[in-house]
Write a protein that holds these residues in place. Sequence first.
Motif, PDB file in Angstrom:
ATOM      1  N   ARG A  70      26.351  66.869  71.435  1.00  0.00           N
ATOM      2  CA  ARG A  70      25.744  66.238  70.261  1.00  0.00           C
ATOM      3  C   ARG A  70      24.232  66.459  70.284  1.00  0.00           C
ATOM      4  N   VAL A  71      23.668  66.857  69.153  1.00  0.00           N
ATOM      5  CA  VAL A  71      22.236  67.100  69.033  1.00  0.00           C
ATOM      6  C   VAL A  71      21.721  66.411  67.777  1.00  0.00           C
ATOM      7  N   GLY A  72      20.570  65.732  67.881  1.00  0.00           N
ATOM      8  CA  GLY A  72      19.970  65.103  66.717  1.00  0.00           C
ATOM      9  C   GLY A  72      19.428  63.729  67.041  1.00  0.00           C
ATOM     10  N   GLN A  73      19.478  62.833  66.055  1.00  0.00           N
ATOM     11  CA  GLN A  73      19.097  61.433  66.224  1.00  0.00           C
ATOM     12  C   GLN A  73      20.352  60.580  66.103  1.00  0.00           C
ATOM     13  N   PHE A  74      20.651  59.819  67.155  1.00  0.00           N
ATOM     14  CA  PHE A  74      21.935  59.115  67.203  1.00  0.00           C
ATOM     15  C   PHE A  74      21.810  57.872  68.071  1.00  0.00           C
ATOM     16  N   GLN A  75      22.867  57.068  68.113  1.00  0.00           N
ATOM     17  CA  GLN A  75      22.901  55.900  68.981  1.00  0.00           C
ATOM     18  C   GLN A  75      22.914  56.336  70.437  1.00  0.00           C
ATOM     19  N   HIS A  76      21.933  55.858  71.197  1.00  0.00           N
ATOM     20  CA  HIS A  76      21.924  56.205  72.616  1.00  0.00           C
ATOM     21  C   HIS A  76      23.018  55.419  73.337  1.00  0.00           C
ATOM     22  N   PRO A  77      23.466  55.900  74.485  1.00  0.00           N
ATOM     23  CA  PRO A  77      24.642  55.296  75.130  1.00  0.00           C
ATOM     24  C   PRO A  77      24.358  54.122  76.047  1.00  0.00           C
ATOM     25  N   PHE A  78      23.131  53.581  76.066  1.00  0.00           N
ATOM     26  CA  PHE A  78      22.852  52.484  76.987  1.00  0.00           C
ATOM     27  C   PHE A  78      23.477  51.179  76.502  1.00  0.00           C
ATOM     28  N   SER A  79      24.188  50.515  77.384  1.00  0.00           N
ATOM     29  CA  SER A  79      24.824  49.202  77.254  1.00  0.00           C
ATOM     30  C   SER A  79      26.194  49.293  76.592  1.00  0.00           C
ATOM     31  N   LEU A  80      27.017  48.303  76.892  1.00  0.00           N
ATOM     32  CA  LEU A  80      28.357  48.177  76.314  1.00  0.00           C
ATOM     33  C   LEU A  80      28.273  47.716  74.866  1.00  0.00           C
ATOM     34  N   GLU A  81      27.416  46.729  74.587  1.00  0.00           N
ATOM     35  CA  GLU A  81      27.404  46.079  73.282  1.00  0.00           C
ATOM     36  C   GLU A  81      26.621  46.840  72.218  1.00  0.00           C
ATOM     37  N   SER A  82      25.561  47.531  72.624  1.00  0.00           N
ATOM     38  CA  SER A  82      24.662  48.155  71.646  1.00  0.00           C
ATOM     39  C   SER A  82      25.348  49.095  70.657  1.00  0.00           C
ATOM     40  N   PRO A  83      26.266  49.982  71.085  1.00  0.00           N
ATOM     41  CA  PRO A  83      26.880  50.898  70.116  1.00  0.00           C
ATOM     42  C   PRO A  83      27.936  50.272  69.204  1.00  0.00           C
ATOM     43  N   LEU A  84      28.319  49.009  69.448  1.00  0.00           N
ATOM     44  CA  LEU A  84      29.380  48.391  68.663  1.00  0.00           C
ATOM     45  C   LEU A  84      28.906  48.084  67.250  1.00  0.00           C
ATOM     46  N   SER A  85      29.794  48.214  66.285  1.00  0.00           N
ATOM     47  CA  SER A  85      29.445  47.972  64.890  1.00  0.00           C
ATOM     48  C   SER A  85      29.177  46.490  64.635  1.00  0.00           C
ATOM     49  N   PRO A  86      28.090  46.141  63.925  1.00  0.00           N
ATOM     50  CA  PRO A  86      27.841  44.743  63.558  1.00  0.00           C
ATOM     51  C   PRO A  86      28.967  44.131  62.734  1.00  0.00           C
ATOM     52  N   THR A  87      29.769  44.962  62.074  1.00  0.00           N
ATOM     53  CA  THR A  87      30.874  44.437  61.272  1.00  0.00           C
ATOM     54  C   THR A  87      31.975  43.835  62.130  1.00  0.00           C
ATOM     55  N   MET A  88      31.953  44.094  63.449  1.00  0.00           N
ATOM     56  CA  MET A  88      32.986  43.570  64.339  1.00  0.00           C
ATOM     57  C   MET A  88      32.445  42.584  65.377  1.00  0.00           C
ATOM     58  N   LEU A  89      31.127  42.536  65.569  1.00  0.00           N
ATOM     59  CA  LEU A  89      30.558  41.613  66.548  1.00  0.00           C
ATOM     60  C   LEU A  89      30.661  40.177  66.053  1.00  0.00           C
ATOM     61  N   GLU A  90      30.767  39.249  66.981  1.00  0.00           N
ATOM     62  CA  GLU A  90      31.130  37.872  66.643  1.00  0.00           C
ATOM     63  C   GLU A  90      29.965  37.032  66.121  1.00  0.00           C
ATOM     64  N   LEU A  91      28.739  37.308  66.576  1.00  0.00           N
ATOM     65  CA  LEU A  91      27.620  36.426  66.293  1.00  0.00           C
ATOM     66  C   LEU A  91      26.876  36.825  65.023  1.00  0.00           C
ATOM     67  N   VAL A  92      26.396  35.816  64.289  1.00  0.00           N
ATOM     68  CA  VAL A  92      25.533  36.083  63.142  1.00  0.00           C
ATOM     69  C   VAL A  92      24.248  36.759  63.617  1.00  0.00           C
ATOM     70  N   ASP A  93      23.769  36.392  64.803  1.00  0.00           N
ATOM     71  CA  ASP A  93      22.602  37.053  65.401  1.00  0.00           C
ATOM     72  C   ASP A  93      22.920  38.477  65.861  1.00  0.00           C
ATOM     73  N   VAL A  94      24.147  38.882  65.764  1.00  0.00           N
ATOM     74  CA  VAL A  94      24.676  40.217  66.106  1.00  0.00           C
ATOM     75  C   VAL A  94      24.698  40.423  67.614  1.00  0.00           C
ATOM     76  N   THR A  95      23.647  40.964  68.211  1.00  0.00           N
ATOM     77  CA  THR A  95      23.681  41.300  69.637  1.00  0.00           C
ATOM     78  C   THR A  95      23.036  40.209  70.478  1.00  0.00           C
ATOM     79  N   SER A  96      23.324  40.244  71.777  1.00  0.00           N
ATOM     80  CA  SER A  96      22.742  39.301  72.720  1.00  0.00           C
ATOM     81  C   SER A  96      21.249  39.582  72.887  1.00  0.00           C
TER      82      SER A  96
END
Length: 280
Positions: free
Chosen positions: A34-60
Amino acid sequence: RWSFLFMNNFAITPGPLEFWTDFRVTNNKALTVRVGQFQHPFSLESPLSPTMLELVDVTSQAVTYLANGNEPLLGPNYGRDQGIMLLGDLFNNHFHYELALMNGQGINQKDGNSDKDVILKLEYRPSKQWRLVATGQKGRGHATKTCEWNPIAIGENYRRDRVSIGGEMKVPTQLGRKSTSGGICLRSEFLAGKDGDVGSRGAYLTGSVAVGQGIDVIASADYYDRNTSASGWQRTDLTGGLQYWFYHKCRLQVQYTHSFCGHLLGKDYNRIQAQVQVAF
């Protein structure tokens, strides 16, 4: 074998979020470039879609500050950067890896120094219900902003290292059949970082349980210490609430949070948040 993606942001600061191309080297999913500008792979939670995360604040808190968009010395990056990445699935999809060489400056930004960030993600999936994830990042940042709890000056190059380990469990249940969450979901992660000489660390435990047709109970405990060498920079959030899935990926959320704050962050406080999500 060849694909591409372009994603634009039309919010407060309009501009592209992602633009990248993938080339699948092997016939299976063992190696993709993959080449370009994209989601980096650091952390378990960061790449997850906000549409599926449980908190209104989104991420921890730890993911927000160390991975996903509120790095005080760099400004918002939305968990994305420019670079090149190798990724793939091995051993009958039980093992996933991502190895990225990134600018380290965030989205739509020219690299501020000649150093690059190396990020590695290793994911083990013993079953469809479980996954264990470890990530690490080694690099040097170029400060474009100042920070209350870190003395690094604008224009300074500084050590910028990260590490995380976490796991996620998703178990379908009868009551979860009409919930997009699917039943029982539990996710936890520990993260630590080093920016210059200042260390930080945090952890969270977030879960949801389907208790009715389309109704989930949400609970979360979230801790983050911005400066582990000085007292008073830590905050703990305890959250409880409900969400109702009235259609696929469409939900109503109501949550209450109490925040215990270190003395340098002010007094403890409470908040009630409500959100409607419509996805199509």
